[in-house]
Design a protein around this motif. Structure first.
Motif, short mmCIF file in Angstrom:
data_model
loop_
_atom_site.label_atom_id
_atom_site.label_comp_id
_atom_site.label_asym_id
_atom_site.label_seq_id
_atom_site.Cartn_x
_atom_site.Cartn_y
_atom_site.Cartn_z
N ASN A 1 0.82 -1.21 0.00
CA ASN A 1 0.00 0.00 0.00
C ASN A 1 0.86 1.26 0.00
N GLN B 1 2.66 1.67 -3.35
CA GLN B 1 1.75 2.12 -4.41
C GLN B 1 1.40 3.60 -4.26
N LYS B 2 1.18 4.03 -3.02
CA LYS B 2 0.72 5.40 -2.79
C LYS B 2 1.85 6.41 -2.85
#
Length: 208
Positions: A62, A65-66
């Motif tokens: 996460n 990806q962010k």
């Protein structure tokens, strides 16, 4: 001797310190006289957090990806490395009996205030316990366990049992019963020293 995870870790990180702040310090080892940077980018930093069992694979995915390609993430990595090198000097002096500098105390307190660790209750059957945890929503939140573990080191650990390996730059907290640990680990430096000592003894033996 407590938990010692050496280079067998699949990502090649070194966990020989018995204390998170020391394992963090050990992310810049020296090989063949050349310093090795194990945290060159945000991806490597996240992998280290996962190897240290601070983040799950899902957390890493996460965050990558962010934030992975952002300038903010790279700035965080650079600031993390700057903190590590400042702490290296501080811990070396502290091991020798020096006081922690007020500026370092102020910086750790600021980091802990801005990025605090949290406490939660866990139940296992009829037994309950508390554990520390953190929720990284932004790159800077990765400072939470680093600052907390360093503060814990300075406040709660017997400095006479924190030392640098006799043979390399790695640091460790000696949790052995006798308190006589000299090496970062037997696998990395202990065996190497024993082999060298054996070879020296063989050279000194009279020829038959």
């Amino acid at each position: 001797m407590g938990r010692v995870r050496a280079i067998q870790n699949s990502d090649g990180f070194l966990f020989v310190g018995n204390q998170l702040a020391l394992d963090f310090l050990n992310t810049r080892p020296v090989q063949n006289g050349v310093p090795m940077e194990l945290l060159p980018d945000f991806s490597a930093l996240l992998r280290w957090f996962q190897a240290a069992e601070l983040l799950s694979a899902r957390d890493v995915a996460n965050l990558q990806q962010k934030w992975g390609r952002s300038a903010r993430a790279q700035r965080t990595v650079e600031t993390v490395r700057e903190l590590r090198e400042k702490l290296r000097k501080e811990i070396l002096a502290w091991e020798r009996g020096g006081a922690v500098h007020p500026t370092t105390i102020d910086e750790l307190n600021r980091l802990m205030a801005d990025h605090p660790m949290r406490t939660r209750l866990k139940a296992r059957g009829s037994a309950s316990s508390t554990e520390l945890w953190f929720e990284p929503r932004q790159p800077e939140d990765l400072f939470a366990p680093l600052a907390h573990s360093t503060a814990t080191l300075f406040a709660n650990v017997d400095r006479s049992r924190v030392r640098k390996c006799d043979q390399c730059v790695l640091h460790f907290h000696d949790t052995s019963k006798k308190g006589t640990r000299r090496w970062c680990s037997m696998q990395l430096c202990g065996n190497r020293l024993k082999v060298a000592a054996y070879a020296a003894r063989q050279r000194m033996r009279p020829h038959e």
